[in-house]
Structures are given as structure tokens and as C-alpha cells.
Design a protein around this motif. Structure first.
Motif, PDB file in Angstrom:
ATOM      1  N   LEU A  35       0.830  -1.197   0.000  1.00 57.78           N
ATOM      2  CA  LEU A  35       0.000   0.000   0.000  1.00 57.78           C
ATOM      3  C   LEU A  35       0.869   1.252   0.000  1.00 57.78           C
ATOM      4  O   LEU A  35       1.882   1.331   0.694  1.00 57.78           O
ATOM      5  N   ALA A  36       0.463   2.220  -0.769  1.00 59.90           N
ATOM      6  CA  ALA A  36       1.219   3.472  -0.852  1.00 59.90           C
ATOM      7  C   ALA A  36       1.092   4.265   0.445  1.00 59.90           C
ATOM      8  O   ALA A  36       0.077   4.176   1.150  1.00 59.90           O
ATOM      9  N   ASP A  37       2.103   5.055   0.753  1.00 59.96           N
ATOM     10  CA  ASP A  37       2.059   5.924   1.934  1.00 59.96           C
ATOM     11  C   ASP A  37       0.856   6.857   1.847  1.00 59.96           C
ATOM     12  O   ASP A  37       0.591   7.461   0.793  1.00 59.96           O
ATOM     13  N   GLY A  38       0.126   6.963   2.956  1.00 63.80           N
ATOM     14  CA  GLY A  38      -0.980   7.908   3.013  1.00 63.80           C
ATOM     15  C   GLY A  38      -2.134   7.609   2.092  1.00 63.80           C
ATOM     16  O   GLY A  38      -2.903   8.507   1.739  1.00 63.80           O
ATOM     17  N   SER A  39      -2.317   6.344   1.723  1.00 65.11           N
ATOM     18  CA  SER A  39      -3.350   5.992   0.746  1.00 65.11           C
ATOM     19  C   SER A  39      -4.640   5.479   1.373  1.00 65.11           C
ATOM     20  O   SER A  39      -5.609   5.208   0.666  1.00 65.11           O
ATOM     21  N   VAL A  40      -4.675   5.348   2.711  1.00 64.90           N
ATOM     22  CA  VAL A  40      -5.793   4.718   3.399  1.00 64.90           C
ATOM     23  C   VAL A  40      -6.413   5.694   4.400  1.00 64.90           C
ATOM     24  O   VAL A  40      -5.705   6.424   5.084  1.00 64.90           O
ATOM     25  N   THR A  42      -8.931   4.664   6.840  1.00 58.87           N
ATOM     26  CA  THR A  42      -9.144   3.980   8.114  1.00 58.87           C
ATOM     27  C   THR A  42      -8.496   2.612   8.085  1.00 58.87           C
ATOM     28  O   THR A  42      -8.378   1.988   7.020  1.00 58.87           O
ATOM     29  N   ALA A  43      -8.073   2.134   9.259  1.00 61.40           N
ATOM     30  CA  ALA A  43      -7.482   0.805   9.371  1.00 61.40           C
ATOM     31  C   ALA A  43      -7.943   0.160  10.663  1.00 61.40           C
ATOM     32  O   ALA A  43      -7.932   0.797  11.716  1.00 61.40           O
ATOM     33  N   MET A  44      -8.355  -1.102  10.574  1.00 57.06           N
ATOM     34  CA  MET A  44      -8.631  -1.904  11.762  1.00 57.06           C
ATOM     35  C   MET A  44      -7.666  -3.075  11.745  1.00 57.06           C
ATOM     36  O   MET A  44      -7.558  -3.789  10.737  1.00 57.06           O
ATOM     37  N   VAL A  45      -6.952  -3.262  12.860  1.00 55.37           N
ATOM     38  CA  VAL A  45      -5.930  -4.299  12.953  1.00 55.37           C
ATOM     39  C   VAL A  45      -6.232  -5.206  14.141  1.00 55.37           C
ATOM     40  O   VAL A  45      -6.355  -4.725  15.270  1.00 55.37           O
ATOM     41  N   TYR A  46      -6.370  -6.496  13.873  1.00 56.90           N
ATOM     42  CA  TYR A  46      -6.409  -7.479  14.946  1.00 56.90           C
ATOM     43  C   TYR A  46      -4.967  -7.896  15.146  1.00 56.90           C
ATOM     44  O   TYR A  46      -4.416  -8.700  14.394  1.00 56.90           O
ATOM     45  N   ALA A  47      -4.342  -7.319  16.149  1.00 55.42           N
ATOM     46  CA  ALA A  47      -2.888  -7.364  16.269  1.00 55.42           C
ATOM     47  C   ALA A  47      -2.365  -8.770  16.538  1.00 55.42           C
ATOM     48  O   ALA A  47      -2.920  -9.496  17.363  1.00 55.42           O
ATOM     49  N   LEU A  58       1.635  -2.659  13.034  1.00 51.15           N
ATOM     50  CA  LEU A  58       1.131  -1.346  13.431  1.00 51.15           C
ATOM     51  C   LEU A  58       1.831  -0.237  12.653  1.00 51.15           C
ATOM     52  O   LEU A  58       1.189   0.716  12.184  1.00 51.15           O
ATOM     53  N   ALA A  59       3.149  -0.359  12.517  1.00 55.37           N
ATOM     54  CA  ALA A  59       3.905   0.663  11.803  1.00 55.37           C
ATOM     55  C   ALA A  59       3.522   0.706  10.330  1.00 55.37           C
ATOM     56  O   ALA A  59       3.399   1.797   9.737  1.00 55.37           O
ATOM     57  N   GLN A  60       3.314  -0.450   9.722  1.00 56.71           N
ATOM     58  CA  GLN A  60       2.906  -0.486   8.315  1.00 56.71           C
ATOM     59  C   GLN A  60       1.519   0.124   8.130  1.00 56.71           C
ATOM     60  O   GLN A  60       1.270   0.855   7.161  1.00 56.71           O
ATOM     61  N   ALA A  61       0.609  -0.175   9.050  1.00 56.03           N
ATOM     62  CA  ALA A  61      -0.735   0.402   8.964  1.00 56.03           C
ATOM     63  C   ALA A  61      -0.680   1.920   9.118  1.00 56.03           C
ATOM     64  O   ALA A  61      -1.362   2.660   8.387  1.00 56.03           O
ATOM     65  N   LEU A  62       0.126   2.406  10.051  1.00 54.44           N
ATOM     66  CA  LEU A  62       0.264   3.855  10.244  1.00 54.44           C
ATOM     67  C   LEU A  62       0.903   4.517   9.027  1.00 54.44           C
ATOM     68  O   LEU A  62       0.516   5.613   8.624  1.00 54.44           O
TER      69      LEU A  62
END
Length: 299
Positions: A35-40, A42-47, A58-62
Motif C-alpha cells: 500500500l502506498a504511503d498515506g493511501s488509506v 481507516t485501518a482496523m488491525v487485529y494485532a 502497526l507501523a505499516q498500517a500507520l
């Protein structure tokens, strides 16, 4: 892209149905790394439970979130949930935390001033593991070592021949041993974890090898293989599930031709004998030690 989802959060957290799935353990999902930087938005992560894997995710989602985007992350309290708030705060974020259904849930808004993302991504990325001399990634089964069960299987199984498969191949440690036999004509390396398959592609540089990101339980079986090797999983989401190994045994029998052989290693306490005897014509224990048992099963 509006929203992404990582993993399968419990329904009590109302996971979004329309979000793009990014978990490497769900076949066909989109790679979070792609995924490109700043392309999303909202994100939901089941860690995931592992520290390096979780901080990486977490860092990739951010990274993928736009500034002002919302990250909603949860984990069971005993599987990383109790650490979530501090880990997100370490990225320089203001964290809202709640508790529900034996989980901790944290919500943050990306500010654009986060710190430490690159270091977390580097630590959890696909990498050459020091001392292992192989590519692997945190989150892959036995990612930074030679699994003791696979090592025992590699020691006891004979040189194989013909066309075969490695079910649950991991990063390819067992496959490299199988391919030492010049009589092996082809080997399918199959794993549910996309990261394992990507690592195996780097570790197993042999024209006879092919690689498949797939769920062994749902594979189509042509009944045309001469041999199968397997160190099957027996955990699902951190909980022991003996049905996984039993499903691997049934699928191996479907994939093998008459007279084909399965070489299997399992933890000693796992009840696979009945499944083996039902699916195969002849079953012979070949070793038992160090907490593991090995079987040769002929169809």
C-alpha cells in the motif's frame, strides 16, 4: 482506498465488511507492504501476538494511513493487548484505550509526526536471519531457528524420488533437504502464510521447486504425487487445534498416488495415529524422541 482490515477481529468489535483485507494469513489478501504511503483513510488491525510482528504491522498500517486517518487496533489481553497502548505511545501517538471481551482496544489518529515507524518496519521485515543464513520474517512459524521437529524429519527420512509436495513449507528448511536428492523431479512448496512463501522463494533456488500461497485444507487433489513431507501446524490463532494436522493427513492421502508415501512429524501428544491408519494402507512409526514422533505412511 478507503479502509483496510488486518486479520479477523471478533464480531463484538464490528469489523468493517467492505474493507480490504491485508493479513498474510488470509489467501488472496492485499499485501499491507504494497500500500502506498498515506493511501488509506481507516485501518482496523487485529494485532498479532509476537512483539516484532505486531510492531511491524502497526507501523505499516500507520505508514499507509493518511494524516488524520484512524487506526483501530485490538488484541487479547494475554496476547499483546496489555502492551498495545505503550507500543502506540512509543510511536508518538495519543491513545484512547478501552477493554472489552478480554481484549484491549486502542484508537489513534495519525498526526504525521509519528516516530520510530521505519525502525519497527525494518525489525519485522523479511530479512536474512543471523546464524540461520536464510531469509525469514517474524510471524512465520519458527522464523529464526530450525524447528526441532523438522530437523528430526530431515534426519530420518530417506532420499526421496519423483514428484512431491511440502505441506506447510514454512521458509523452506525441509524443502532444501528434500531437494538434495537428484531423483526428486518436482516439489510443490505450499503454505498458508504469504510471508513464508516469499521467504521460501528466496531460500530454495531450484528449478524443480514451485511455490503456492494456499490453504492446504482446500487444495484440489489430483492423486498424482509420489511423496509428501509435512510438519503440520496445530495452532490456529494461538489456540491448539488438532484438527489442522488431521486435515493435512487426509489431504496428503488425497494428493498421493497409490503407493505414494507421506513422511510426517508431529508433537508426541497429538493424536494422529487413527487418522493415519484410516487414510493410509500402511503406517510405520520411524522415530520417537525429543517430544516428537515420526511416521512413514504408504497409500
Amino acid at each position: 482506498m478507503t479502509g483496510i482490515l488486518y486479520g479477523r477481529p471478533p464480531r463484538v468489535f464490528d469489523p468493517p465488511g467492505a474493507a480490504t483485507q491485508t493479513s498474510p494469513l488470509i489467501t488472496g489478501s492485499t499485501a499491507l507492504e504494497a500500500l502506498a504511503d498515506g493511501s488509506v483513510e481507516t485501518a482496523m488491525v487485529y494485532a498479532p501476538p509476537g512483539v516484532l510482528e505486531r510492531r511491524y504491522t502497526l507501523a505499516q498500517a500507520l505508514r499507509a494511513l493518511k494524516v488524520g486517518g484512524r487506526l483501530d487496533v485490538m488484541a487479547a489481553k494475554d496476547k499483546g493487548g496489555s502492551r498495545l497502548k505503550k507500543e502506540l505511545q512509543a510511536f508518538g501517538l495519543e491513545v484512547g484505550e478501552t477493554a472489552k471481551a478480554h481484549h484491549r482496544r486502542c484508537v489513534v489518529i495519525k498526526t504525521g509526526a509519528e516516530t520510530g515507524l521505519d525502525a519497527a518496519i525494518s525489525a519485522g521485515a523479511l530479512q536474512i536471519v543471523e546464524g540461520l543464513d536464510a531469509w525469514s520474517q517474524p510471524g512465520v512459524f519458527a522464523w529464526d531457528r530450525i524447528d526441532a521437529g523438522s530437523a528430526q524429519l530431515a534426519t530420518h527420512m530417506p532420499a526421496l524420488k519423483g514428484a512431491g509436495a511440502d505441506l506447510g513449507c514454512g521458509y523452506g528448511a525441509l524443502a532444501t533437504v528434500v531437494l538434495r536428492s537428484e531423483a526428486v523431479t518436482s516439489l510443490r512448496l505450499i503454505d498458508l502464510d504469504r510471508r513464508a512463501v516469499e521467504a521460501a522463494k528466496k531460500n530454495v533456488e531450484d528449478a524443480r521447486a514451485t511455490f503456492e500461497w494456499a490453504d492446504v485444507q482446500t487444495l484440489e487433489a489430483a492423486g498424482d504425487l509420489d511423496f509428501i513431507v509435512s510438519n503440520p501446524p496445530f495452532h490456529d490463532g494461538g489456540a491448539e487445534d488438532r484438527r489442522l494436522g488431521q486435515a493435512f493427513i487426509r489431504k496428503a492421502a488425497e494428493m498421493l498416488k497409490k503407493g505414494g508415501v507421506l513422511w510426517l512429524v508431529a508433537n508426541r501428544h497429538l493424536p494422529y495415529e487413527a487418522e493415519l491408519k484410516e487414510a493410509f494402507k500402511r503406517v510405520a512409526p520411524t522415530a520417537d524422541g525429543g517430544g516428537y514422533k515420526l511416521f512413514e505412511a504408504v497409500k
